[in-house]
Design a protein around this motif. Structure first.
Motif, PDB file in Angstrom:
ATOM      1  N   ALA A   1       0.827  -1.204   0.000  1.00 29.49           N
ATOM      2  CA  ALA A   1       0.000   0.000   0.000  1.00 29.49           C
ATOM      3  C   ALA A   1       0.859   1.251   0.000  1.00 29.49           C
ATOM      4  O   ALA A   1       2.026   1.232   0.389  1.00 29.49           O
ATOM      5  N   TRP A   2       0.245   2.309  -0.466  1.00 30.82           N
ATOM      6  CA  TRP A   2       0.805   3.646  -0.365  1.00 30.82           C
ATOM      7  C   TRP A   2      -0.094   4.476   0.550  1.00 30.82           C
ATOM      8  O   TRP A   2      -1.310   4.508   0.378  1.00 30.82           O
TER       9      TRP A   2
ATOM     10  N   ALA B   1       3.638  -2.764   3.764  1.00 31.51           N
ATOM     11  CA  ALA B   1       3.423  -4.147   3.348  1.00 31.51           C
ATOM     12  C   ALA B   1       2.868  -4.952   4.513  1.00 31.51           C
ATOM     13  O   ALA B   1       3.174  -4.676   5.672  1.00 31.51           O
ATOM     14  N   THR B   2       2.046  -5.915   4.174  1.00 33.82           N
ATOM     15  CA  THR B   2       1.529  -6.834   5.174  1.00 33.82           C
ATOM     16  C   THR B   2       1.325  -8.197   4.564  1.00 33.82           C
ATOM     17  O   THR B   2       0.955  -8.302   3.386  1.00 33.82           O
TER      18      THR B   2
ATOM     19  N   TYR C   1      -4.515   1.362   8.032  1.00 34.51           N
ATOM     20  CA  TYR C   1      -3.097   1.592   8.353  1.00 34.51           C
ATOM     21  C   TYR C   1      -2.563   0.536   9.324  1.00 34.51           C
ATOM     22  O   TYR C   1      -1.426   0.084   9.190  1.00 34.51           O
ATOM     23  N   TYR C   2      -3.381   0.118  10.274  1.00 30.94           N
ATOM     24  CA  TYR C   2      -2.918  -0.774  11.342  1.00 30.94           C
ATOM     25  C   TYR C   2      -2.735  -2.215  10.883  1.00 30.94           C
ATOM     26  O   TYR C   2      -2.198  -3.037  11.619  1.00 30.94           O
ATOM     27  N   GLN C   3      -3.151  -2.518   9.665  1.00 32.74           N
ATOM     28  CA  GLN C   3      -2.954  -3.858   9.143  1.00 32.74           C
ATOM     29  C   GLN C   3      -1.597  -4.030   8.460  1.00 32.74           C
ATOM     30  O   GLN C   3      -1.242  -5.133   8.071  1.00 32.74           O
ATOM     31  N   TYR C   4      -0.849  -2.942   8.328  1.00 30.80           N
ATOM     32  CA  TYR C   4       0.450  -3.004   7.656  1.00 30.80           C
ATOM     33  C   TYR C   4       1.568  -3.046   8.696  1.00 30.80           C
ATOM     34  O   TYR C   4       1.593  -2.260   9.631  1.00 30.80           O
TER      35      TYR C   4
END
Length: 122
Positions: free
Chosen positions: A34-35, A95-96, A106-109
């Motif tokens: 993601a960005w 990345a995640t 955001y908190y999933q990365y």
């Protein structure tokens, strides 16, 4: 995985930039990438994400039709066209491996690059 973002710079409104996020220690297809961006005094904001076996994508509404996220084996790209002043920010790649689909959360990365500054002048 380690991430290295690059490609930022100063551009006039209406111009284009291409950001790159190089991954080492893992292949891009193994992660959802993601960005996000953060302007001075503002919270970090989701911009775009790509992931899954089909390379599904997701975009912030205000960048749809202007930004395009893509990937190859080791790099994720963000092609940004018709830039405006509101796009000025530090852009971060994340990345995640915890989820199989693009996400704006955001908190999933778990992994982040150092950020690259994009400045759009009027």
């Amino acid at each position: 995985v380690q991430l290295q973002a690059s490609g930022g710079g100063l551009v006039q409104a209406g111009g284009s930039l291409r950001l790159s996020c190089a991954a080492s220690g893992g292949t891009v297809s193994s992660y959802v990438m993601a960005w996000f961006r953060q302007a001075p005094g503002k919270e970090r904001e989701f911009v775009s994400s790509i992931g899954g076996s089909n390379g599904n994508t997701r975009y912030l509404e205000s960048v749809k039709g202007r930004f395009t996220v893509s990937r190859d084996k080791n790099t994720v790209y963000l092609e940004m066209n018709n830039l405006n002043v509101e796009d000025s920010a530090v852009y971060y790649c994340g990345a995640t491996a915890r989820i199989p689909y693009p996400s704006s959360n955001y908190y999933q990365y778990d992994y982040w690059g150092q950020g690259t500054l994009v400045t759009v002048s009027s």
